[in-house]
Design a protein around this motif. Structure first.
Motif, PDB file in Angstrom:
ATOM      1  N   THR A   1     -64.323 -29.780 -49.670  1.00  0.00           N
ATOM      2  CA  THR A   1     -63.541 -30.316 -50.797  1.00  0.00           C
ATOM      3  C   THR A   1     -63.582 -29.393 -52.011  1.00  0.00           C
ATOM      4  O   THR A   1     -62.532 -29.106 -52.594  1.00  0.00           O
ATOM      5  CB  THR A   1     -64.008 -31.740 -51.150  1.00  0.00           C
ATOM      6  OG1 THR A   1     -64.144 -32.492 -49.944  1.00  0.00           O
ATOM      7  CG2 THR A   1     -63.009 -32.425 -52.058  1.00  0.00           C
TER       8      THR A   1
ATOM      9  N   LEU B   1     -69.116 -32.550 -56.563  1.00  0.00           N
ATOM     10  CA  LEU B   1     -67.658 -32.546 -56.700  1.00  0.00           C
ATOM     11  C   LEU B   1     -67.052 -32.414 -55.303  1.00  0.00           C
ATOM     12  O   LEU B   1     -66.495 -31.386 -54.917  1.00  0.00           O
ATOM     13  CB  LEU B   1     -67.178 -31.401 -57.594  1.00  0.00           C
ATOM     14  CG  LEU B   1     -65.684 -31.500 -57.930  1.00  0.00           C
ATOM     15  CD1 LEU B   1     -65.451 -32.623 -58.939  1.00  0.00           C
ATOM     16  CD2 LEU B   1     -65.144 -30.200 -58.471  1.00  0.00           C
ATOM     17  N   THR B   2     -67.205 -33.460 -54.531  1.00  0.00           N
ATOM     18  CA  THR B   2     -66.764 -33.437 -53.146  1.00  0.00           C
ATOM     19  C   THR B   2     -66.457 -34.861 -52.722  1.00  0.00           C
ATOM     20  O   THR B   2     -66.737 -35.809 -53.453  1.00  0.00           O
ATOM     21  CB  THR B   2     -67.846 -32.776 -52.268  1.00  0.00           C
ATOM     22  OG1 THR B   2     -67.285 -32.422 -51.009  1.00  0.00           O
ATOM     23  CG2 THR B   2     -69.051 -33.669 -52.053  1.00  0.00           C
ATOM     24  N   ASP B   3     -65.840 -34.992 -51.547  1.00  0.00           N
ATOM     25  CA  ASP B   3     -65.551 -36.330 -51.033  1.00  0.00           C
ATOM     26  C   ASP B   3     -66.815 -36.926 -50.428  1.00  0.00           C
ATOM     27  O   ASP B   3     -67.584 -36.220 -49.759  1.00  0.00           O
ATOM     28  CB  ASP B   3     -64.463 -36.245 -49.956  1.00  0.00           C
ATOM     29  CG  ASP B   3     -63.112 -35.883 -50.546  1.00  0.00           C
ATOM     30  OD1 ASP B   3     -62.674 -36.575 -51.477  1.00  0.00           O
ATOM     31  OD2 ASP B   3     -62.500 -34.907 -50.084  1.00  0.00           O
ATOM     32  N   LEU B   4     -66.965 -38.227 -50.607  1.00  0.00           N
ATOM     33  CA  LEU B   4     -68.159 -38.893 -50.075  1.00  0.00           C
ATOM     34  C   LEU B   4     -68.313 -38.652 -48.581  1.00  0.00           C
ATOM     35  O   LEU B   4     -69.427 -38.522 -48.078  1.00  0.00           O
ATOM     36  CB  LEU B   4     -68.093 -40.397 -50.365  1.00  0.00           C
ATOM     37  CG  LEU B   4     -69.314 -41.193 -49.908  1.00  0.00           C
ATOM     38  CD1 LEU B   4     -70.567 -40.771 -50.669  1.00  0.00           C
ATOM     39  CD2 LEU B   4     -69.098 -42.696 -50.063  1.00  0.00           C
ATOM     40  N   TYR B   5     -67.183 -38.557 -47.865  1.00  0.00           N
ATOM     41  CA  TYR B   5     -67.318 -38.427 -46.407  1.00  0.00           C
ATOM     42  C   TYR B   5     -68.010 -37.135 -45.999  1.00  0.00           C
ATOM     43  O   TYR B   5     -68.518 -37.033 -44.896  1.00  0.00           O
ATOM     44  CB  TYR B   5     -66.014 -38.711 -45.679  1.00  0.00           C
ATOM     45  CG  TYR B   5     -64.901 -37.694 -45.617  1.00  0.00           C
ATOM     46  CD1 TYR B   5     -64.996 -36.409 -46.096  1.00  0.00           C
ATOM     47  CD2 TYR B   5     -63.715 -38.063 -44.981  1.00  0.00           C
ATOM     48  CE1 TYR B   5     -63.939 -35.524 -45.974  1.00  0.00           C
ATOM     49  CE2 TYR B   5     -62.651 -37.191 -44.852  1.00  0.00           C
ATOM     50  CZ  TYR B   5     -62.776 -35.909 -45.365  1.00  0.00           C
ATOM     51  OH  TYR B   5     -61.739 -35.041 -45.234  1.00  0.00           O
ATOM     52  N   GLN B   6     -68.035 -36.141 -46.884  1.00  0.00           N
ATOM     53  CA  GLN B   6     -68.789 -34.932 -46.539  1.00  0.00           C
ATOM     54  C   GLN B   6     -70.282 -35.273 -46.433  1.00  0.00           C
ATOM     55  O   GLN B   6     -71.002 -34.707 -45.611  1.00  0.00           O
ATOM     56  CB  GLN B   6     -68.567 -33.827 -47.584  1.00  0.00           C
ATOM     57  CG  GLN B   6     -67.102 -33.571 -47.966  1.00  0.00           C
ATOM     58  CD  GLN B   6     -66.237 -32.985 -46.861  1.00  0.00           C
ATOM     59  OE1 GLN B   6     -66.690 -32.856 -45.718  1.00  0.00           O
ATOM     60  NE2 GLN B   6     -65.001 -32.644 -47.179  1.00  0.00           N
TER      61      GLN B   6
END
Lengths: 557, 557
Positions: B145, B27-32
């Protein structure tokens, strides 16, 4: 994941559980259970009731809405069953209720509930039921809150996404970046899902991408840029060429050489000085990791004086190795101006160094964008190819709630009405059928609701459509095409055919198709024309008969 | 529910999983993840980074915020571990990444992350970190995120609830009714939880009541009222008295007799005519089910001409049987006028029939209420005892998002800054300590941030507090009490003591206590005075040194 079974036409149908495991029969208002008890006590719990789920006003000062959330409602009822520990909790919460009630509660499911609905992703309008739910009154009441909770936000955010697509235009790439600002974790997950349904191209949200098969996008943040102190941090400087034919042993030097060439280029001389070296290190490092998909965030220090020149140096070095950089992202400042300046810079690079196509390098913008700012950018002129939209999209900032309601319209075949001093809040009684009538030019002209047993409108036959509440508003229509709006998605014990739940991509296509065939003035941002919603002459007369019957007669003093 | 273990001072600590099972490391942004790969490729992934989580501006045009969401963040990191199927999904999503990276991802957890935070439920202010997160840069980025997603809405809705409490006043009963209009199912669940923390008394949401031990309230809806057609639907008319000493065989007749008595009472004659009989049937039926907690929704047909007289007839019949009716709910119309008219009616009933206390029967109001409408009701005068608040509370309609950010402030002991053309967006570098300084009158005067190694402010010692960005804004303070704001909630591998997570009731009390001790002008609705947030002289100098160092020098042409 476990799934429930329902028997339909002798076949066993399995519908997966709701996407969010927190969606259980207890996710409802307590009054649904207190009412269920009162119905049970009065022996009325099995009375056959019909409820309409509808909204009264389109959101965002618009004249259309997109319906979302149906699949989750069907998943919910397909798996509706109170667990023992849930019953025990209710028993403790409602100690005044008799044991027999809890036995009843533990026995119920939705096998004798019928659900009719407009297909998900459809363009819909006020007052027309999005869903009609029929079943034992006590059971259907228990569905009210979860259904509203599953439909309200889903429809709102799908509509918001569709509005963003309309203002951005079809060729633009729309990315949903809202997870961090959404109203809680599944606010974020739902936002990603329904933004895609409403016309977005991709999300940054990995979990949503995985759950729903939505394309996922992402590159890097400001923190990545500022985490680098300088180029000497890059240890492994090697990069193989795109086709594997050769290897650059010192890609960092290649980048530095390109930066010097750009600085010295006659057409760029004097436009920027020293660029930020930690930024250059971050870009170079990111390019070494993702040479095939290099996209750089260029506003950590200064877009025109540092970010864009640094990006171009890395992109040109990648070009030497056979890779094509994707582009840049702007996350602050005057996006119209900065995108135009960046495009100019890209054009100059293309000309100066003869790199074919460099001028068309992608420009993504992503700072607190919404319908208004995109509209303003369009008016000013800009060079943005992709919009990354977060907060305003996912929280539906311009209007954070859609007011869907769930109203009793019939019980034991007796039509019911809810009155209100506010005429827009009066409910339309009876189990109904709803149609969309199309005109000669192929546009939808009007939606009409009729009583269940009335004959359906016929192509080429003149029909009187009446405003449900305002006597003087009526029109004759000769439909060229008639579409029945609601289909049976959950037949319960009836013999009706169950409509399959379409995929998210089918719903997304339906949304795009429906918007394409609307008359444009219904969709425009400023002063859109209201689309007409009507009732048949027979239903009109019945509404007003019932209204007079139920309203008390005043006493003037 | 399963829980993870962390070793702390040789002891094994178990922290439950996040309340919503959808809160996972994906549950986070792909960029992480793309950044994590770039860090890993550059060999930088273990660099020790410090991030601040903070917001820049108080919501709702106010000058305070309440911090919420900490417990969920700690639950998240305590259980942070990527599963094999999650790794496989990432591998498919990022095919360009090397295998070694996925091996690294499958090895990580948060055992070497440290989290410092202000206690949940505290009054907090812009720029001061709510949380400081320290650990390997690649891991801490993955937390960005989810942490923002868990804190942003939680803090926003807690603040909104606290603002509603402030405007309603302490004696009023505040009920959260928002589930159906919330942004998705856990928007609804979180809203119930954090509204309670911010000062509400109860929720209608059964699932939230169960999860968090919040009091649950509910009675019946309009549909219940309109589901009845008449009194002949009531089959079982018996009611035992409250003490069990006698039984009324025909409670319906008792109600009808009371209705006639009310109609004939000299002081009420002519105020209403025939009441709606389906409404009377619904009220009677509800009273038979819940004689001890009879509360009726009185606006389905007409409040003064039907709902209130019908309620009083049932309430007086219950009174004959030793029960005390709870009250009525108004859900439409002019709430000030209707509540006053209803109170008058209750007073008349008390006098006319000598029923002691009847005049004080509870009046609940619940139609699209918010801060403004409650304020307007207060100004007009009203007789409402309880407010049921939904849409505007849970969706934070007045401002649907809080803009918490997560900024890198130090890496490998090197302070980092993020610049911006907008000065309010410049981050404050360095790992910091934060204090609240109190004045002679017991009010908090100012929050101050210092470098980690600076001596802490001392009671009675004069101290210079500087605005972080505006040179001329500074003040000397002699604190009478000094409170360090952040505590260690997750010590990672350090030897620090782990602060226990308080219960929701402790957090709620903290919130009430903090608001009580603020100077009232910081809390008022109109033109509140900004609370001062400052940095030490030493930190001020350092910020500006770093700023000059990182910003490129312009070239005027």
């Amino acid at each position: 994941m476990a799934a429930a079974a329902a028997v339909e036409n002798g076949e066993c149908v399995r519908v997966p559980r709701p996407t969010n495991p927190m969606v259980t029969p207890l996710l409802t208002d307590l009054y649904q259970f207190t009412m269920a008890y009162a119905y049970w006590k009065a022996g009325k719990h099995l009375d056959r009731a019909v409820f309409d789920l509808y909204f009264r006003k389109n959101p965002f000062a618009g004249e259309f809405t997109i319906f979302g959330g149906l699949e989750e409602c069907i998943r919910f009822i397909a798996n509706f069953k109170l667990k023992e520990e849930e019953i025990n909790f209710l028993r403790a919460t409602l100690p005044a209720c008799e044991d027999g009630f809890f036995e009843y509660l533990s026995s119920i499911d939705c096998s004798d509930v019928e659900v009719y609905a407009i297909p998900e992703g459809s363009v819909v309008f006020p007052k027309v039921p999005l869903m009609i739910i029929e079943g034992p009154v006590a059971v259907v009441q228990l569905l009210e809150t979860p259904f509203l909770s599953l439909v309200n936000y889903a429809s709102l955010v799908t509509t918001n996404a569709a509005r963003h697509r309309l203002v951005a235009g079809k060729p633009k790439n729309l990315l949903e970046f809202g997870l961090r600002r959404a109203q809680g974790p599944d606010g974020g997950i739902s936002a990603s899902r329904y933004s895609y349904m409403g016309g977005f191209d991709a999300t940054s949200n990995v979990a949503a991408g995985r759950l729903f098969g939505i394309p996922i996008r992402g590159t890097h943040s400001h923190a990545f840029v500022s985490s680098f102190l300088g180029l000497d941090e890059i240890i492994d400087k090697r990069l193989s060429s795109s086709d594997g034919s050769n290897k650059c042993e010192d890609f960092v030097s290649l980048v530095q050489n390109w930066l010097m060439k750009i600085q010295d280029a006659s057409s760029l001389r004097g436009t920027f000085g020293e660029t930020n070296q930690s930024e250059l290190a971050a870009f170079t490092s990111y390019a070494l990791a993702f040479p095939n998909s290099f996209l750089a965030l260029v506003d950590t220090y200064d877009v025109t004086r540092s970010g864009v020149p640094n990006f171009c140096a890395v992109a040109l070095a990648l070009n030497d190795m056979g890779y094509k950089a994707v582009g840049i992202r702007l996350d602050s400042g005057d996006l119209a101006y900065l995108s135009i300046e960046t495009r100019k810079f890209f054009c100059t690079i293309e000309k100066e160094f003869g790199v074919v196509g460099f001028a068309r390098t992608n420009i993504t913008a992503s700072n607190d964008l919404n319908e208004e700012t995109i509209d303003a950018l369009n008016k000013q002129g800009h060079e943005v190819d992709s919009f990354g939209i977060g907060t305003y999209l996912v929280t539906c900032y311009a209007q954070a709630a859609l007011g869907c309601v769930f109203k009793l319209v019939e019980i034991n075949k007796q039509p019911r009405i809810k009155l209100s001093e506010d005429v827009t809040k009066v409910s339309i009684p009876c189990k109904k059928r709803c149609y969309r009538l199309y005109g000669k030019e192929g546009y939808p002209l009007v939606d009409i609701m009729t009583g269940e047993d009335e004959p359906s409108p016929k192509v080429g036959e003149r029909l009187l459509c009446r405003h449900p509440f305002i006597e003087s508003k009526r029109a004759h229509v000769v439909p060229q095409h008639v579409e029945e709006l609601l289909q049976c998605y959950w037949p319960g014990n009836s013999s009706k055919q169950r409509e399959e739940l379409p995929s998210i991509n089918e719903n997304r296509s339906r949304c795009m198709r429906h918007l394409d065939r609307m008359r444009p003035d219904h969709l425009r941002r400023l002063n859109p024309t209201p689309y007409k919603v009507s009732v048949s002459a027979q239903l009109y007369d019945f509404i007003h008969f019932l209204w007079l019957n139920e309203a008390p007669v005043g006493e003037l003093q």
